[in-house]
Write a protein that holds these residues in place. Structure first.
Motif, PDB file in Angstrom:
ATOM      1  N   GLY A   1       0.777  -0.986  -0.136  1.00 16.64           N
ATOM      2  CA  GLY A   1      -0.315   0.105   0.072  1.00 16.64           C
ATOM      3  C   GLY A   1       1.068   1.248   0.066  1.00 16.64           C
ATOM      4  N   GLY A   2       1.837   0.870  -0.780  1.00 12.61           N
ATOM      5  CA  GLY A   2       2.698   2.343  -1.193  1.00 12.61           C
ATOM      6  C   GLY A   2       2.149   3.304  -2.125  1.00 12.61           C
TER       7      GLY A   2
ATOM      8  N   GLU B   1       1.705  -4.679   5.315  1.00 13.47           N
ATOM      9  CA  GLU B   1       1.716  -5.206   6.188  1.00 13.47           C
ATOM     10  C   GLU B   1       1.089  -3.700   7.355  1.00 13.47           C
TER      11      GLU B   1
ATOM     12  N   TYR C   1      16.630   7.596   4.697  1.00 14.70           N
ATOM     13  CA  TYR C   1      16.087   6.916   4.445  1.00 14.70           C
ATOM     14  C   TYR C   1      14.952   6.346   4.963  1.00 14.70           C
TER      15      TYR C   1
ATOM     16  N   MET D   1      14.266   4.153  -8.623  1.00 12.53           N
ATOM     17  CA  MET D   1      13.126   4.406  -8.096  1.00 12.53           C
ATOM     18  C   MET D   1      12.543   5.389  -7.626  1.00 12.53           C
TER      19      MET D   1
HETATM   20  C1  LIG Z   1      14.374  10.275   0.774  1.00  8.10           C
HETATM   21  C2  LIG Z   1      13.765  10.160  -0.075  1.00  8.10           C
HETATM   22  C3  LIG Z   1      13.057  11.121  -0.884  1.00  8.10           C
HETATM   23  C4  LIG Z   1      12.099  10.459  -2.295  1.00  8.10           C
HETATM   24  N1  LIG Z   1      12.330  11.719  -3.169  1.00  8.10           N
HETATM   25  C5  LIG Z   1      11.239  11.444  -4.107  1.00  8.10           C
HETATM   26  C6  LIG Z   1      10.965  12.580  -5.139  1.00  8.10           C
HETATM   27  O1  LIG Z   1      10.774  13.568  -4.736  1.00  8.10           O
HETATM   28  N2  LIG Z   1      10.182  11.933  -6.393  1.00  8.10           N
HETATM   29  C7  LIG Z   1      10.166  10.567  -6.472  1.00  8.10           C
HETATM   30  O2  LIG Z   1       9.358  10.379  -7.593  1.00  8.10           O
HETATM   31  N3  LIG Z   1       9.759   9.390  -5.614  1.00  8.10           N
HETATM   32  C8  LIG Z   1      10.965   9.702  -4.384  1.00  8.10           C
HETATM   33  N4  LIG Z   1      11.354   9.015  -2.985  1.00  8.10           N
HETATM   34  C9  LIG Z   1      11.171   7.187  -4.334  1.00  8.10           C
HETATM   35  C10 LIG Z   1      10.088   6.794  -3.673  1.00  8.10           C
HETATM   36  O3  LIG Z   1       8.798   7.363  -2.376  1.00  8.10           O
HETATM   37  C11 LIG Z   1       9.387   5.554  -4.145  1.00  8.10           C
HETATM   38  O4  LIG Z   1      10.522   5.048  -5.302  1.00  8.10           O
HETATM   39  C12 LIG Z   1       8.257   4.924  -4.402  1.00  8.10           C
HETATM   40  O5  LIG Z   1       7.521   5.334  -2.730  1.00  8.10           O
HETATM   41  C13 LIG Z   1       7.785   3.863  -4.468  1.00  8.10           C
HETATM   42  O6  LIG Z   1       6.986   3.111  -4.503  1.00  8.10           O
HETATM   43  P1  LIG Z   1       6.335   1.305  -4.274  1.00  8.10           P
HETATM   44  O7  LIG Z   1       5.317   1.781  -4.495  1.00  8.10           O
HETATM   45  O8  LIG Z   1       7.296   0.842  -4.986  1.00  8.10           O
HETATM   46  O9  LIG Z   1       6.606   1.027  -2.641  1.00  8.10           O
HETATM   47  P2  LIG Z   1       6.633   2.020  -0.927  1.00  8.10           P
HETATM   48  O10 LIG Z   1       5.752   2.867  -1.280  1.00  8.10           O
HETATM   49  O11 LIG Z   1       7.733   1.409   0.022  1.00  8.10           O
HETATM   50  O12 LIG Z   1       5.319   0.804  -0.554  1.00  8.10           O
HETATM   51  C14 LIG Z   1       5.949  -0.638  -0.405  1.00  8.10           C
HETATM   52  C15 LIG Z   1       5.279  -0.865   0.617  1.00  8.10           C
HETATM   53  O13 LIG Z   1       4.228  -2.651   0.312  1.00  8.10           O
HETATM   54  C16 LIG Z   1       4.041  -2.616   1.683  1.00  8.10           C
HETATM   55  N5  LIG Z   1       4.401  -4.666   1.853  1.00  8.10           N
HETATM   56  C17 LIG Z   1       6.159  -4.978   1.895  1.00  8.10           C
HETATM   57  N6  LIG Z   1       6.204  -6.270   1.803  1.00  8.10           N
HETATM   58  C18 LIG Z   1       4.898  -6.938   1.900  1.00  8.10           C
HETATM   59  C19 LIG Z   1       4.693  -7.700   2.166  1.00  8.10           C
HETATM   60  N7  LIG Z   1       5.433  -8.980   2.882  1.00  8.10           N
HETATM   61  N8  LIG Z   1       3.034  -7.823   2.538  1.00  8.10           N
HETATM   62  C20 LIG Z   1       2.697  -6.804   2.527  1.00  8.10           C
HETATM   63  N9  LIG Z   1       3.086  -5.821   2.184  1.00  8.10           N
HETATM   64  C21 LIG Z   1       4.248  -5.440   1.864  1.00  8.10           C
HETATM   65  C22 LIG Z   1       5.036  -1.929   2.559  1.00  8.10           C
HETATM   66  O14 LIG Z   1       4.457  -2.199   3.872  1.00  8.10           O
HETATM   67  C23 LIG Z   1       4.666  -0.700   1.890  1.00  8.10           C
HETATM   68  O15 LIG Z   1       3.047  -0.086   1.680  1.00  8.10           O
HETATM   69  C24 LIG Z   1      12.218   9.238  -2.213  1.00  8.10           C
HETATM   70  C25 LIG Z   1      12.170   8.011  -1.459  1.00  8.10           C
HETATM   71  C26 LIG Z   1      12.878   8.495  -0.020  1.00  8.10           C
HETATM   72  C27 LIG Z   1      13.335   7.472   0.335  1.00  8.10           C
END
Ligand SMILES: Cc1cc2nc3c(=O)[nH]c(=O)nc-3n(C[C@H](O)[C@H](O)[C@H](O)COP(=O)(O)OP(=O)(O)OC[C@H]3O[C@@H](n4cnc5c(N)ncnc54)[C@H](O)[C@@H]3O)c2cc1C
Length: 380
Positions: A10-11, A41, A130, A297
């Motif tokens: 739920g990211g 989670e 981070y 990413m």
């Molecule tokens: C300091 C920082 C600054 C950033 N700035 C930017 C920016 O300016 N612009 C930009 O575009 N991006 C930025 N990012 C990157 C961005 O935050 C990530 O690329 C983005 O969150 C990725 O989304 P996602 O859905 O792939 O993963 P996430 O947002 O990390 O979500 C993953 C989800 O999966 C869940 N999960 C994992 N494993 C399990 C499991 N086994 N069972 C159930 N749930 C699980 C976790 O709880 C989490 O909620 C930044 C990141 C950081 C750290």
């Protein structure tokens, strides 16, 4: 028969996708022909870009948190549980409490995790921004910093937000200037890549700013270990840098779930770069940081990929051949200091073309951060 679409994570990617599915499949959901289930989670959505500002005392980690219940369309069924196993042959997930859940379409949006222990001494000797806790500790360390060598080191690739190390370095340089500490400080940057940034146009832009602002840059610097007692950062080729304050981008890995399910190495899902289908399983997609696709990413990537996968799954549910593909689009803002920014936009067929930084773009980044919650709801 009801078609079950399971989204794990739920990211940014998972939340946008689940919400987009509800609008694309509204009629089928109303008729109970489709179920959209999101399993996360924690049950809390984290907007990570806030952490960069937390380090400078300009935001609080709570500004990046919302309960998933508040962000998800009411037709999405939220399960707050850890997925512990993916059985792609039996099309079944196992949850933390042992319950199993059948799916017809699965989307993995499980993101990346930090693995600081892969570099000896890093967890003890280095700060980071981070994680929410890391950013708060760094904020306190910066407030206590009275001058000396401040080193920002990229300790592993790939990592979330490839722009963030450059942003932090330019922001901290400004921050030291504002506090009258610039003359008493050296700002040092290290990257494991051949240039200051993997993308040549971003590296050119960065080199110009680093040169103009007296940032000492070390490239091809593969961090091997940190010696917290000596306050020294060591590279694999024997180079060593002293520091008074060390900030690193810790190494990242994907989640164990992916490796255990045979979907890819080190937790990254082997993914087709255009269809976003997992290469090693049927009816499984991957979006966002969890894929092995050669893209930054970034939340914007996860967002665009969510749009593609929502269209593909909706087509599949209706018995059509999915035709939507991801064109590699990326859009990222890049802070050039505390009050100016630029942005990059590119896709599989183009490289970024960076403009001069401006206050206007910095404000636009701030406005985007505020309006992010509309994006997560799938509204923009
Ligand atoms: C300091 C920082 C600054 C950033 N700035 C930017 C920016 O300016 N612009 C930009 O575009 N991006 C930025 N990012 C990157 C961005 O935050 C990530 O690329 C983005 O969150 C990725 O989304 P996602 O859905 O792939 O993963 P996430 O947002 O990390 O979500 C993953 C989800 O999966 C869940 N999960 C994992 N494993 C399990 C499991 N086994 N069972 C159930 N749930 C699980 C976790 O709880 C989490 O909620 C930044 C990141 C950081 C750290």
């Amino acid at each position: 028969m009801t078609t079950r679409i399971a989204v794990v994570g739920g990211g940014t990617g998972g939340t946008v996708l689940a919400n987009k599915l509800t609008s694309k499949l509204a009629a089928e959901l109303d008729a109970d022909e489709v179920k959209v289930i999101l399993i996360d989670e924690t049950g809390t959505h984290v907007y990570k870009p806030v952490w960069l500002y937390v380090a400078f005392g300009r935001a609080d980690p709570s500004e990046g948190l919302r309960p998933l219940d508040d962000l998800l369309d009411r037709r999405v069924r939220l399960r707050t549980s850890r997925v512990t196993d993916v059985d792609t042959a039996g099309k079944r997930l196992t949850l933390g409490d042992g319950e199993t859940l059948k799916y017809d379409h699965l989307v993995l949006a499980t993101g990346a995790r930090l693995v600081p222990d892969r570099v000896p001494g890093l967890a003890e000797g280095a700060h980071d921004f981070y994680s929410a806790d890391g950013a708060e500790r760094l904020r306190d360390a910066l407030a206590d910093f009275s001058g000396g060598r401040l080193v920002l080191s990229v300790a592993g690739m790939p990592h979330m937000c490839p722009a963030a190390p450059v942003e932090f370095t330019l922001m901290v340089e400004d921050w030291l200037r504002d506090r009258g500490l610039r003359e008493a400080s050296e700002v040092v940057y290290t990257a494991p890549t051949e240039r200051s940034h993997k993308l040549p146009p971003v590296a050119d832009w960065t080199d110009e700013r680093f040169d103009a602002r007296g940032v000492e840059a070390h490239t091809d610097f593969a961090v091997e270990r940190v010696d917290p007692d000596e306050r020294t950062l060591h590279a694999a080729d024997g180079r060593a840098l002293d520091y008074n304050l060390l900030v690193t981008i810790p190494p990242h890995a994907g989640v164990d779930l992916v490796a255990d399910a045979g979907l890819g190495d080190d937790g990254w899902v082997e993914t087709d770069p255009r269809t976003l289908e997992a290469v090693n399983a049927e009816d499984v997609y991957a979006i966002g940081d969890t894929t092995d696709i050669e893209r930054p990413m970034a939340g914007s990537v996860a967002h665009y990929q969510a749009g593609t996968v929502a269209e593909r799954i909706a087509a599949g549910v209706r018995g059509h051949t999915p035709t939507a593909t991801y064109d590699g689009k990326v859009l990222c803002f890049l802070e050039a200091g505390l009050d100016e920014a630029t942005f990059v936009s590119f896709d599989y067929d183009s490289l970024p073309d960076l403009r001069e930084e401006s206050k206007l773009v910095h404000w636009a980044k701030g406005a985007y951060n505020e309006s992010y919650w509309l994006t997560a709801r799938g509204l923009i």
